[in-house]
Design a protein around this motif. Sequence first.
Motif, PDB file in Angstrom:
ATOM      1  N   HIS A 244       0.844  -1.228  -0.038  1.00 59.04           N
ATOM      2  CA  HIS A 244      -0.010   0.043   0.003  1.00 59.04           C
ATOM      3  C   HIS A 244       1.013   1.250   0.046  1.00 59.04           C
ATOM      4  CE1 HIS A 244      -3.872   1.998   1.229  1.00 59.04           C
ATOM      5  NE2 HIS A 244      -2.778   2.908   1.505  1.00 59.04           N
ATOM      6  N   VAL A 245       0.709   2.243  -0.826  1.00 54.20           N
ATOM      7  CA  VAL A 245       1.261   3.444  -1.097  1.00 54.20           C
ATOM      8  C   VAL A 245       0.556   4.494  -0.934  1.00 54.20           C
ATOM      9  CG1 VAL A 245       2.988   4.827  -2.272  1.00 54.20           C
ATOM     10  CG2 VAL A 245       3.213   2.288  -2.599  1.00 54.20           C
ATOM     11  N   HIS A 246       0.772   5.528   0.001  1.00 51.30           N
ATOM     12  CA  HIS A 246      -0.196   6.821  -0.011  1.00 51.30           C
ATOM     13  C   HIS A 246       0.533   7.686  -0.997  1.00 51.30           C
ATOM     14  CE1 HIS A 246      -1.284   4.880   3.754  1.00 51.30           C
ATOM     15  NE2 HIS A 246      -0.114   5.054   4.401  1.00 51.30           N
TER      16      HIS A 246
ATOM     17  N   CYS B 191      -4.659   6.514  -2.690  1.00 51.10           N
ATOM     18  CA  CYS B 191      -3.699   5.239  -2.460  1.00 51.10           C
ATOM     19  C   CYS B 191      -3.540   4.579  -3.619  1.00 51.10           C
ATOM     20  CB  CYS B 191      -4.374   4.497  -1.167  1.00 51.10           C
ATOM     21  SG  CYS B 191      -4.891   5.447   0.178  1.00 51.10           S
TER      22      CYS B 191
HETATM   23 NI    NI Z   1      -3.046   5.188   1.654  1.00 60.14          NI
END
Ligand code: NI
Length: 138
Positions: free
Chosen positions: A89-91, A97
């Motif tokens: 998961h990458v913000h 996201c």
């Molecule tokens: Ni995120």
Amino acid sequence: MSELVRFGISLDRKLLQKFDRLTQKEGYNNRSEAIRDLIRKNLIQKEWGEGKEIAGAIIMVYDHHKRDLVNRLTDIQHNYQSLIISTQHVHLDHDNCLEIIAIKGRSEKARDLLNALKSQKKVKHANLSMSSTGKFIE
Ligand code: NI
């Protein structure tokens, strides 16, 4: 590694020139490696069509402000836990996201998972990158 075999290919000159331009642009040092990759790409497409064990990744971008969406996406992924081998998961920024879901299993299940994810409201994009376990391509 299996035995190397040399063979000749007859090709229209203009088509070969286009192929050479393309492969140079893509960084191939020689035609053999470019042709090997084309063959592998074709074999991988067949793996996905024949229901063999496959590997790949789903990449998806969604609006993280939708709390119910995050829960739904998590629920869906729990339903496919035998297919999913890893999730990153990458913000991306304040609103978005990005998730990279690595998968290994049956191609039909992979497509079902993609469809279940991308059909959720506020999932902005979801794409399936079809790859291979490496077992069926040398
Ligand atoms: Ni995120």
